[in-house]
Scaffold this motif. Sequence first.
Motif, PDB file in Angstrom:
ATOM      1  N   UNK A   1     116.018  -3.802 -21.162  1.00  0.00           N
ATOM      2  CA  UNK A   1     115.368  -4.083 -19.868  1.00  0.00           C
ATOM      3  C   UNK A   1     114.716  -5.457 -19.905  1.00  0.00           C
ATOM      4  N   UNK A   2     114.021  -5.759 -21.012  1.00  0.00           N
ATOM      5  CA  UNK A   2     113.351  -7.055 -21.144  1.00  0.00           C
ATOM      6  C   UNK A   2     114.372  -8.191 -21.152  1.00  0.00           C
ATOM      7  N   UNK A   3     115.492  -7.991 -21.825  1.00  0.00           N
ATOM      8  CA  UNK A   3     116.537  -9.022 -21.869  1.00  0.00           C
ATOM      9  C   UNK A   3     117.129  -9.241 -20.480  1.00  0.00           C
ATOM     10  N   UNK A   4     117.325  -8.158 -19.741  1.00  0.00           N
ATOM     11  CA  UNK A   4     117.855  -8.273 -18.377  1.00  0.00           C
ATOM     12  C   UNK A   4     116.871  -9.048 -17.497  1.00  0.00           C
ATOM     13  N   UNK A   5     115.580  -8.720 -17.620  1.00  0.00           N
ATOM     14  CA  UNK A   5     114.552  -9.431 -16.847  1.00  0.00           C
ATOM     15  C   UNK A   5     114.572 -10.925 -17.156  1.00  0.00           C
ATOM     16  N   UNK A   6     114.698 -11.264 -18.436  1.00  0.00           N
ATOM     17  CA  UNK A   6     114.683 -12.659 -18.853  1.00  0.00           C
ATOM     18  C   UNK A   6     115.893 -13.414 -18.306  1.00  0.00           C
ATOM     19  N   UNK A   7     117.046 -12.772 -18.372  1.00  0.00           N
ATOM     20  CA  UNK A   7     118.278 -13.429 -17.936  1.00  0.00           C
ATOM     21  C   UNK A   7     118.372 -13.546 -16.419  1.00  0.00           C
ATOM     22  N   UNK A   8     117.819 -12.561 -15.698  1.00  0.00           N
ATOM     23  CA  UNK A   8     117.993 -12.513 -14.247  1.00  0.00           C
ATOM     24  C   UNK A   8     116.723 -12.786 -13.450  1.00  0.00           C
ATOM     25  N   UNK A   9     115.631 -13.098 -14.192  1.00  0.00           N
ATOM     26  CA  UNK A   9     114.341 -13.371 -13.537  1.00  0.00           C
ATOM     27  C   UNK A   9     113.919 -12.226 -12.611  1.00  0.00           C
ATOM     28  N   UNK A  10     114.037 -10.999 -13.138  1.00  0.00           N
ATOM     29  CA  UNK A  10     113.636  -9.800 -12.400  1.00  0.00           C
ATOM     30  C   UNK A  10     112.389  -9.195 -13.037  1.00  0.00           C
ATOM     31  N   UNK A  11     111.909  -8.089 -12.476  1.00  0.00           N
ATOM     32  CA  UNK A  11     110.690  -7.439 -12.980  1.00  0.00           C
ATOM     33  C   UNK A  11     110.920  -5.945 -13.186  1.00  0.00           C
ATOM     34  N   UNK A  12     112.014  -5.618 -13.862  1.00  0.00           N
ATOM     35  CA  UNK A  12     112.345  -4.204 -14.037  1.00  0.00           C
ATOM     36  C   UNK A  12     111.344  -3.501 -14.946  1.00  0.00           C
ATOM     37  N   UNK A  13     110.923  -4.156 -16.028  1.00  0.00           N
ATOM     38  CA  UNK A  13     109.979  -3.482 -16.927  1.00  0.00           C
ATOM     39  C   UNK A  13     108.648  -3.238 -16.216  1.00  0.00           C
ATOM     40  N   UNK A  14     108.174  -4.219 -15.472  1.00  0.00           N
ATOM     41  CA  UNK A  14     106.926  -4.049 -14.729  1.00  0.00           C
ATOM     42  C   UNK A  14     107.057  -2.901 -13.734  1.00  0.00           C
ATOM     43  N   UNK A  15     108.231  -2.815 -13.082  1.00  0.00           N
ATOM     44  CA  UNK A  15     108.469  -1.722 -12.133  1.00  0.00           C
ATOM     45  C   UNK A  15     108.434  -0.376 -12.848  1.00  0.00           C
ATOM     46  N   UNK A  16     109.073  -0.295 -14.011  1.00  0.00           N
ATOM     47  CA  UNK A  16     109.080   0.952 -14.779  1.00  0.00           C
ATOM     48  C   UNK A  16     107.663   1.314 -15.220  1.00  0.00           C
ATOM     49  N   UNK A  17     106.901   0.321 -15.659  1.00  0.00           N
ATOM     50  CA  UNK A  17     105.521   0.563 -16.098  1.00  0.00           C
ATOM     51  C   UNK A  17     104.675   1.169 -14.981  1.00  0.00           C
ATOM     52  N   UNK A  18     104.738   0.543 -13.806  1.00  0.00           N
ATOM     53  CA  UNK A  18     103.934   1.017 -12.674  1.00  0.00           C
ATOM     54  C   UNK A  18     104.441   2.370 -12.190  1.00  0.00           C
TER      55      UNK A  18
END
Length: 261
Positions: free
Chosen positions: A191-208
């Motif tokens: 998830x972190x690698x995807x966020x880094x490559x695509x400038x997304x916030x998936x981990x933050x979304x999962x956390x919240x």
Amino acid sequence: MICTIYRRNERLKDIEYVKNVLSAVLERELPPGEIRQHALELNPSFNSQYFCLYRTFDELTASAQIQADIDCYRQEGFVSCEDFICEFRGGILLVKSREYISHKEKTTLSDAFFGKKVQACAAVHGGVSELHNTLTEFRQALTEAICAARYSAAHHGGYCDYSSLGLYRLIFTCCQNSDMQRFSRSILLPIEEYDLENKTNLRETLKVYIETDCSVPETARRLAQHEQTIRYRLGRIYDITGLDHRSEATALRSGEDPHGQ
């Protein structure tokens, strides 16, 4: 003897030294004797019974502000020669020790510690460990206070006693297991690698999402996004990891910590 005390006091003025001692206790696999020795490095005067209190804040707080609050605790006589207080990981850690501490006295001391108004931030979260009778359990006491503080921050604020967490005590214990941590990383790293490559916030979304008890509407409100956007992000997480946000086990399987620690 005087030189030894002087050297110890000088070392304890170095916040990095203190952080390194605490981090060693929490993060390294140490035998009980070394854990006890590390605890005595912080205060050779620790008494036979003790418990830990950990106070955190809603937002990033300047170290100077936290230190000012610590100085205030000392000036008001809240910290005795048998206790220990310091800044740790953006919060205030206090170890209270006595020859004997009743449960009533523990509650009174906890109420006083968390009830005191501080400069750092109005919104305060905190955790209290159980009573312990040997310094070989110092790591356990630290972990209990930190875990209780995380629970408090994720649920209701104020402070929470580890002894009142019920089933969460088992969950927190499992999260400290090295195998569980490796399993968690195997899910979160992609998830972190995807966020880094695509400038997304998936981990933050999962956390919240986990922090809000898996509520799409509340997650959308917290992140100021449309509910459909949140569902889309959760769908991407499913594509990456196989985690289905509709499953009640998702939060436990991911091992996600609401505070990212």
